[in-house]
Design a protein around this motif. Structure first.
Motif, short mmCIF file in Angstrom:
data_model
loop_
_atom_site.label_atom_id
_atom_site.label_comp_id
_atom_site.label_asym_id
_atom_site.label_seq_id
_atom_site.Cartn_x
_atom_site.Cartn_y
_atom_site.Cartn_z
N GLN A 157 0.35 -12.77 7.58
CA GLN A 157 -1.03 -12.55 7.20
C GLN A 157 -1.39 -11.06 7.21
O GLN A 157 -0.90 -10.30 8.04
N ASP A 158 -2.21 -10.66 6.29
CA ASP A 158 -2.90 -9.39 6.21
C ASP A 158 -2.20 -8.19 6.86
O ASP A 158 -1.32 -7.61 6.29
N ASP A 159 -2.62 -7.81 8.09
CA ASP A 159 -2.08 -6.61 8.71
C ASP A 159 -0.56 -6.69 8.87
O ASP A 159 0.13 -5.67 8.78
N VAL B 274 5.20 -5.24 6.82
CA VAL B 274 6.34 -5.52 5.94
C VAL B 274 6.49 -4.40 4.91
O VAL B 274 7.60 -3.94 4.62
N MET B 275 5.38 -3.95 4.35
CA MET B 275 5.43 -2.86 3.39
C MET B 275 5.96 -1.59 4.05
O MET B 275 6.68 -0.80 3.41
N GLU B 276 5.63 -1.39 5.30
CA GLU B 276 6.13 -0.22 6.02
C GLU B 276 7.65 -0.28 6.16
O GLU B 276 8.34 0.73 6.00
N VAL B 277 8.16 -1.47 6.44
CA VAL B 277 9.61 -1.64 6.53
C VAL B 277 10.25 -1.40 5.16
O VAL B 277 11.31 -0.75 5.06
N ALA C 82 -8.50 -5.34 1.72
CA ALA C 82 -9.83 -4.87 2.07
C ALA C 82 -10.90 -5.60 1.28
O ALA C 82 -11.96 -5.97 1.80
N ALA C 83 -10.62 -5.85 -0.01
CA ALA C 83 -11.57 -6.57 -0.84
C ALA C 83 -11.73 -8.01 -0.36
O ALA C 83 -12.84 -8.55 -0.34
#
Length: 235
Positions: free
Chosen positions: A86-88, A93-96, A225-226
């Motif tokens: 979920q969300d954060d 995952v994107m950071e990895v 955020a949206a």
């Protein structure tokens, strides 16, 4: 559960020691249970767990075998787990991905075959033709990046990146891109990666992929955020 856990540990140890190499058949359940000094029910449950983890292959009427233990089997569950994040946690995952994908793309620049480059060129053409089709873009985007990472020849890395790049994650990013009229810009980021790969330029391929992942992360943040600002209808 304690007996099942112990049985799992024992079977895994037998595999790690080479007593049960990939492709080998396990002893029949009664023999295996006696060999480990455990109950048949504990062994039976352990086999079920290891089958779900793709460590064992239960063939009805034939027996239970150790799988090939290939990364694509053992790491397959990662993609299912990412689908549930979920969300954060998706941002994590994107950071990895930001840590791994640019490096992998740079490595691919040195290892891509001519056939793989031709395939990437065709995928890029398909992406441009489907610039306004959300579902098609997700498909071609997934295929493009899988082809790049697979060109490294590292099956573990390819399986990890496939798992981290779940369809759910890509769908959210592309939805934001299309709604923000930025799909064409992101397609051109793929083109920049392709040009760097064609040039066999490892540093440029790394940099191009980093720009692309950063763009995807920024759009994911915008989408999340949206969503957070949308009021929830009362039940």
């Amino acid at each position: 559960m304690a007996l099942t856990d112990e049985a799992i540990t024992r079977i895994r140890a037998m595999i790690q020691r080479g007593e049960l190499p990939p492709g080998s058949r396990l002893p029949p359940e009664p023999q295996l249970a006696a060999q480990m000094g455990l109950s048949r029910s504990g062994v039976r449950e352990a086999v079920k767990v290891l089958e779900s983890a793709r460590v064992l292959d239960v063939r009805r009427g034939d027996g239970t075998y150790v799988t090939s233990l290939a990364p694509r089997l053992l790491l397959e569950g990662l993609g299912l787990a990412v689908q549930l994040l979920q969300d954060d946690t998706l941002l994590e995952v994107m950071e990895v991905r930001r840590m791994l994908e640019p490096v992998a793309t740079g490595l691919a620049a040195l290892r891509l075959s001519g056939e793989q480059l031709d395939e990437l060129g065709r995928i890029l053409d398909d992406m441009r033709a489907a610039a306004d089709d959300h579902e098609q873009l997700i498909h071609f985007d997934t295929t493009f990046h899988h082809t790049v990472i697979a060109a490294t020849g590292n099956e573990t890395l390819t399986t990890l990146m496939d798992g981290l790049s779940s369809r759910t994650l890509r769908a959210r990013v592309w939805r934001g891109l299309i709604e923000g009229n930025s799909a064409h810009t992101t397609i051109e980021e793929h083109a920049a990666i392709y040009r760097a790969l064609c040039a066999r330029d490892q540093l440029l391929a790394h940099a191009s992929a980093l720009v692309h992942v950063n763009t995807s992360e920024a759009w994911l943040r915008a989408v999340l955020a949206a969503q957070a600002q949308v009021p929830v209808e009362p039940a």
